[in-house]
Design a protein around this motif. Structure first.
Motif, mmCIF file in Angstrom:
data_model
loop_
_atom_site.group_PDB
_atom_site.id
_atom_site.type_symbol
_atom_site.label_atom_id
_atom_site.label_comp_id
_atom_site.label_asym_id
_atom_site.label_seq_id
_atom_site.Cartn_x
_atom_site.Cartn_y
_atom_site.Cartn_z
ATOM 1 N N GLN A 40 0.824 -1.220 0.000
ATOM 2 C CA GLN A 40 0.000 0.000 0.000
ATOM 3 C C GLN A 40 0.854 1.266 0.000
ATOM 4 O O GLN A 40 0.404 2.322 -0.447
ATOM 5 C CB GLN A 40 -0.920 0.019 1.229
ATOM 6 N N ALA A 41 2.085 1.153 0.487
ATOM 7 C CA ALA A 41 2.953 2.330 0.581
ATOM 8 C C ALA A 41 3.991 2.388 -0.529
ATOM 9 O O ALA A 41 4.841 3.277 -0.526
ATOM 10 C CB ALA A 41 3.666 2.341 1.936
ATOM 11 N N SER A 42 3.917 1.466 -1.482
ATOM 12 C CA SER A 42 4.983 1.403 -2.486
ATOM 13 C C SER A 42 5.073 2.667 -3.326
ATOM 14 O O SER A 42 6.162 3.206 -3.536
ATOM 15 C CB SER A 42 4.780 0.176 -3.385
ATOM 16 N N ARG A 43 3.944 3.173 -3.811
ATOM 17 C CA ARG A 43 3.962 4.383 -4.643
ATOM 18 C C ARG A 43 3.339 5.583 -3.959
ATOM 19 O O ARG A 43 3.356 6.679 -4.505
ATOM 20 C CB ARG A 43 3.231 4.113 -5.960
ATOM 21 N N THR A 62 13.230 4.035 -7.104
ATOM 22 C CA THR A 62 12.639 2.696 -7.163
ATOM 23 C C THR A 62 11.386 2.628 -8.032
ATOM 24 O O THR A 62 11.117 1.596 -8.649
ATOM 25 C CB THR A 62 12.291 2.188 -5.755
ATOM 26 N N ASN A 63 10.629 3.710 -8.109
ATOM 27 C CA ASN A 63 9.364 3.655 -8.840
ATOM 28 C C ASN A 63 9.432 4.206 -10.261
ATOM 29 O O ASN A 63 8.631 3.790 -11.111
ATOM 30 C CB ASN A 63 8.273 4.425 -8.073
ATOM 31 N N PHE A 64 10.378 5.098 -10.530
ATOM 32 C CA PHE A 64 10.347 5.773 -11.818
ATOM 33 C C PHE A 64 11.679 5.807 -12.569
ATOM 34 O O PHE A 64 11.687 6.064 -13.763
ATOM 35 C CB PHE A 64 9.840 7.218 -11.647
ATOM 36 N N LEU A 65 12.792 5.590 -11.906
ATOM 37 C CA LEU A 65 14.072 5.674 -12.592
ATOM 38 C C LEU A 65 14.597 4.304 -13.016
ATOM 39 O O LEU A 65 14.847 4.077 -14.197
ATOM 40 C CB LEU A 65 15.106 6.404 -11.713
ATOM 41 N N VAL A 66 14.778 3.396 -12.084
ATOM 42 C CA VAL A 66 15.376 2.099 -12.442
ATOM 43 C C VAL A 66 14.400 0.939 -12.330
ATOM 44 O O VAL A 66 14.782 -0.210 -12.522
ATOM 45 C CB VAL A 66 16.620 1.801 -11.565
ATOM 46 N N GLU A 298 7.412 11.444 -15.120
ATOM 47 C CA GLU A 298 6.329 10.589 -14.642
ATOM 48 C C GLU A 298 6.125 10.755 -13.139
ATOM 49 O O GLU A 298 4.998 10.855 -12.653
ATOM 50 C CB GLU A 298 6.647 9.124 -14.965
ATOM 51 N N GLY A 299 7.232 10.751 -12.393
ATOM 52 C CA GLY A 299 7.131 10.923 -10.946
ATOM 53 C C GLY A 299 6.555 12.278 -10.585
ATOM 54 O O GLY A 299 5.725 12.383 -9.659
ATOM 55 N N ASN A 300 6.966 13.322 -11.287
ATOM 56 C CA ASN A 300 6.421 14.661 -11.025
ATOM 57 C C ASN A 300 4.925 14.704 -11.271
ATOM 58 O O ASN A 300 4.169 15.334 -10.516
ATOM 59 C CB ASN A 300 7.120 15.691 -11.911
ATOM 60 N N ALA A 301 4.484 14.034 -12.338
ATOM 61 C CA ALA A 301 3.057 14.002 -12.646
ATOM 62 C C ALA A 301 2.286 13.280 -11.544
ATOM 63 O O ALA A 301 1.185 13.701 -11.160
ATOM 64 C CB ALA A 301 2.837 13.314 -13.996
ATOM 65 N N PHE A 307 -0.945 11.719 -5.832
ATOM 66 C CA PHE A 307 -0.914 10.253 -5.850
ATOM 67 C C PHE A 307 -2.264 9.623 -6.206
ATOM 68 O O PHE A 307 -2.513 8.467 -5.881
ATOM 69 C CB PHE A 307 -0.403 9.705 -4.512
ATOM 70 N N ASP A 308 -3.089 10.403 -6.886
ATOM 71 C CA ASP A 308 -4.359 9.874 -7.389
ATOM 72 C C ASP A 308 -4.072 9.168 -8.719
ATOM 73 O O ASP A 308 -3.788 9.816 -9.727
ATOM 74 C CB ASP A 308 -5.355 11.015 -7.597
#
Length: 446
Positions: A40-43, A62-66, A298-301, A307-308
């Motif tokens: 639940q806390a991953s992203r 971890t979520n957007f670069l590699v 992507e992360g900025n968006a 986080f919706d």
């Protein structure tokens, strides 16, 4: 009598071992979240109000670069390794012997994957997936580069389509629900289908709220702090899902895409450093600048919409499914950087420790499961859910250091890693030499 023998030390390719070792270490960067924290806390940074610079940087990495790139690198090495194995076997003994050894090896790999998932309790096991995908590779051992590229493009297209269709269906559910809401406001009656859509959307909204995510995370932490048998019962449905529904729905093509590319990169000499330096420079520049830049956007968006997920789908920089292209770019960046470091001639001191890890990749991969589950699960030290996103890096680096030291010391005295030796013994039905300087009889050909 003709003989079939396991790969000899002098036949190993240093650069492939080094790339494999770096890929294995990199995989832990992504896996550590599954080992140590609730999904639940991953992203979602607001589940634990993670606002520090360290946590934010870790979230981006971890979520957007590699994300997915080291697994892609590992999958490429699996494809290249398949070609190395079957071509060597074919030279030793033409006919069915090569296929016999190859498929026997895969069957044992599949069983080790099940062991990793159901005994060591790592639901994200990749060995099972590699074994299943490997079953389809033998007929392509002598295929042309053109055919392998075509197969990779096909797998890429399938994954893109599946990603697009999932996203399209999710947005369609939301849009139908919003239309039903408008009818409700106008006091108009709803059809049974509209009522179902409205109910489904309200459930989605409720489950994705920060409050519900926090509740789910607390329950997950509680479940993972129990005994081995309790955790096994908790994880078994998830493991079955990963190794059945998720595997056959799309993950098969995800793996095969990079396996085929690994075969292409090996056949063309890209993975073995046989191409001109400028090509690897292009890999680094295009892979990292475009891949990382894309990931940051992507992360900025994602942060911009708080986080919706559904709003993110509307505002993300590129509306089509880009996951596979992004991870391919970054994976190529890794390859370019590693090979440039190797070709420079003065980075062997850095690559050698990773080559040791890569030479024992099977042992080290399962060792990561043992170390991390014992550290995080309740039947071990019970640190599950107790570390912040950035604090997980201490565990990652600790495992890296341990495996680098362990691999170097072990290979000083032994020819193979312990599980590599077991795997070879089971595959060839004969124990190969293990201790350095000790020889044994070769394996009779089947």
């Amino acid at each position: 009598m003709e003989t079939i023998q396991p790969l000899q030390q002098k036949e190993r390719l240093f650069i492939l071992d080094a790339i494999r070792g770096i890929a294995l270490c990199g995989i832990l960067i992504l896996n550590i979240g599954g080992f140590g924290r609730p999904f639940q806390a991953s992203r979602h940074l607001l589940v634990y109000n993670e606002t520090s610079h360290a946590d934010l940087a870790s979230w981006y990495v971890t979520n957007f670069l590699v994300e997915g790139s080291y697994r892609g690198l590992f999958s490429m090495l699996f494809g290249a390794g398949m070609l190395l194995l079957v071509h060597r076997l074919a030279k030793q003994h033409p006919g069915l012997a090569a296929a016999d050894i190859y498929y026997r090896r895969l069957i044992w790999l599949l069983l080790f994957g099940l062991f990793n998932a159901y005994v060591l309790l790592w639901f994200g096991d990749i060995l099972y997936a590699y074994a299943l995908c490997g079953l389809f590779l033998f007929p392509f051992r002598n295929s042309s580069v053109k055919l392998l590229v075509a197969l990779a493009v096909f797998c890429f297209a399938v994954t893109v389509y599946k990603g697009w269709s999932r996203t399209d269906e999710r947005l369609a559910v939301r849009n139908r629900a919003h239309a039903a809401m408008q009818l409700e406001k106008q006091k108009k009656p709803l059809t049974d289908k509209q009522q179902e859509d409205l109910k489904a959307w309200k459930m989605i909204e409720e489950k994705s709220s920060v409050t519900k995510l926090r509740e789910g995370a607390r329950k997950k932490i509680s479940d993972m702090q129990k005994s081995y048998s309790d955790i096994w019962q908790h994880l078994a449905p998830l493991i079955r899902s990963f190794e059945s529904t998720k595997m056959y729905d799309g993950f098969f093509f995800d793996v095969m895409l990079f396996v085929f590319l690994g075969m292409v990169f090996y056949k063309t000499g890209i993975l073995t450093g046989d191409k001109p330096l400028w090509l690897y420079g292009v890999f680094v520049v295009a892979g990292y600048i475009v891949g990382f830049g894309w990931g940051i956007l992507e992360g900025n968006a994602y942060r911009a919409v708080n986080f919706d997920y559904y709003r993110y789908l509307e505002v993300r920089p590129v509306k089509i499914e880009i996951y596979q292209l992004h991870r391919l770019l970054v994976t190529c960046g890794h390859i370019g950087l590693i090979i440039l470091a190797w070709k420079s001639g003065w980075m062997d001191w850095f690559l050698k420790p990773f080559a040791n890890v890569g030479q024992m990749a099977f042992t080290n991969y399962l060792m990561q499961s043992v170390l991390c589950t014992l550290f995080f699960h309740g039947y071990g030290l019970g640190f599950y859910g107790k570390l912040t996103r950035s604090e997980l890096w201490y565990v990652v680096v600790g495992v890296w250091v341990f495996q680098i030291i362990f691999s170097a010391v072990w290979l000083r005295y032994f020819l193979y890693g312990p599980l590599e030796w077991v795997w070879r013994s089971l595959t060839y039905w004969k124990r190969p030499p293990l201790v350095r300087g000790v020889s044994t009889t070769v394996v009779p050909a089947a």
